[in-house]
Design an enzyme around this catalytic site. Structure first.
Site: not given
Length: 378
Positions: A320, A177, A197-199, A235
């Site tokens: 979450c 955050q 975090s990307s999103h 991967t």
């Protein structure tokens, strides 16, 4: 819809979508493959690691990619613990950590670790003196978030890291955050590892970014893992990582303006909240992007549904942990009783949030108060 739930996730920005499409076309190979397609994909990942190293003011070889920040927290905590002497069994943390951290703490406690939760004040900031009393040369690890996801409290991570380092104790920091929102430099912060975090910053879901100081010893959670130097098997998703990197680049470029805008919105809201609605946290020191509110008249779940009917997206706490008492545990940690904690809601801003949208939310809250008071007097 008016979207006031950026702390849960943010819409992908156009630049990240474009980057994803381009990388999906040109870097479809497996980074572990030795042919040219694999080499091209590997070069993309190398470039992304170099960029993240600069974003963090760290080293590219300390960057790893996971499926999300929750997994990043869990892998990093366990990897660092496996690198510590086996007799070190004490972990220092707080009860305001993200669900992924608290779940890991519960698991580790069953495995024989002793978890010490440092108390926090009514603003959600940990007691530094209690922290200093808890840490010693036998401490295995310190785990501490930078910005709390319910109320936006900012922890004194730098001071804690400086103190822990006197005893050679590593400190892991959840910066989900904070990254892309507040000034952040891992070298200055002094942490051993960090996860973002990307999103949360306009990138795709499914990408967590981990940094571990290359000078610190850690061991793979799963023996025999070869990908990413053994940190995580599987991967890597090259297009998603590229998109996440581009999103981070733009988020950092816009960070100063976005912070000022969020500060202005926070100031407006704090002055215009209906009487009886309590803003949780210290507006002078917390992140302006996250606003935790205690309602005087209805439960947070009711208000969330009412806002949704009015096409306004808010939350009752960390996504979450929805349904598992996330606000309850956070509010309890700062001294609120359970019946009060049930009246908690959270709104969170992004760079596109407008004053009009905040006004619309306040109007819904105010109207619900009026209707509640009317019913009470009938």
């Amino acid at each position: 819809m008016i979207y006031l739930d950026t702390a849960a996730t943010s819409p992908m920005r156009k630049e990240a979508i474009d980057a994803y499409i381009e990388a999906a076309k040109t870097a479809f190979g497996n980074t572990q493959s030795l042919h040219d397609a694999g080499s091209t994909a590997a070069e993309y990942i190398t470039s992304c690691k170099q960029m993240w190293g600069r974003f963090f003011n760290g080293r590219a070889e300390g960057v790893y990619f996971t499926a999300n920040a929750s997994e990043g927290n869990q892998f990093t905590i366990r990897s660092l613990l496996r690198g510590r002497p086996s007799e070190f069994r004490d972990i220092i943390t707080t009860k305001l950590e993200h669900a992924s951290v608290l779940t890991t703490m519960h698991e580790l406690e069953k495995e024989g670790y002793r978890i010490h939760y440092i108390p926090v004040d009514l603003f959600g900031v940990l007691d530094l003196k209690e922290f200093e009393r808890a840490v010693n040369q036998k401490t295995a690890l310190v785990v501490m978030q930078l910005v709390n996801s319910e109320m936006g409290a900012i922890q004194p991570v730098k001071a804690c890291a400086t103190y822990a380092k006197q005893f050679g104790v590593p400190i892991h920091c959840d910066i989900v955050q904070g990254f892309g929102k507040i000034p952040l430099d891992l070298t200055t912060l002094g942490v051993t590892s960090a996860v973002c975090s990307s999103h949360k910053i306009g990138g795709p879901k499914g990408v967590g970014i981990v940094y571990i100081d290359p000078a610190v010893h850690w061991e793979s959670v799963y023996e025999g893992t070869t990908h990413q130097n053994g940190f995580r098997g599987g991967t890597v998703d090259v297009p998603a990582i590229v998109a996440a990197t581009i999103a981070a680049k733009y988020a950092l470029a816009e960070q100063q303006d976005a912070y000022q805008q969020a500060t202005n919105l926070q100031e407006f809201m704090s002055y215009n909240l209906p009487e009886g609605v309590q803003l949780v946290g210290n507006v002078e020191t917390k992140s302006p992007f996250i606003q935790g509110l205690i309602l005087p008249h209805v439960e947070g779940q009711w208000m969330m549904l009412e806002c949704n009917r009015q096409q306004i997206a808010i939350s009752t706490g960390t996504a979450c942990k929805i349904g598992f008492g996330e606000a309850m545990s956070a509010m309890s940690a700062i001294g609120f009783e359970s019946d009060v904690a049930r009246k908690f809601v959270r709104i969170s801003f992004n760079p596109h949030t407008t004053l009009r949208e905040v006004k619309a939310f306040i109007e819904v809250v105010n109207q619900s108060l009026i209707e509640n008071n009317t019913r009470a007097t009938q």
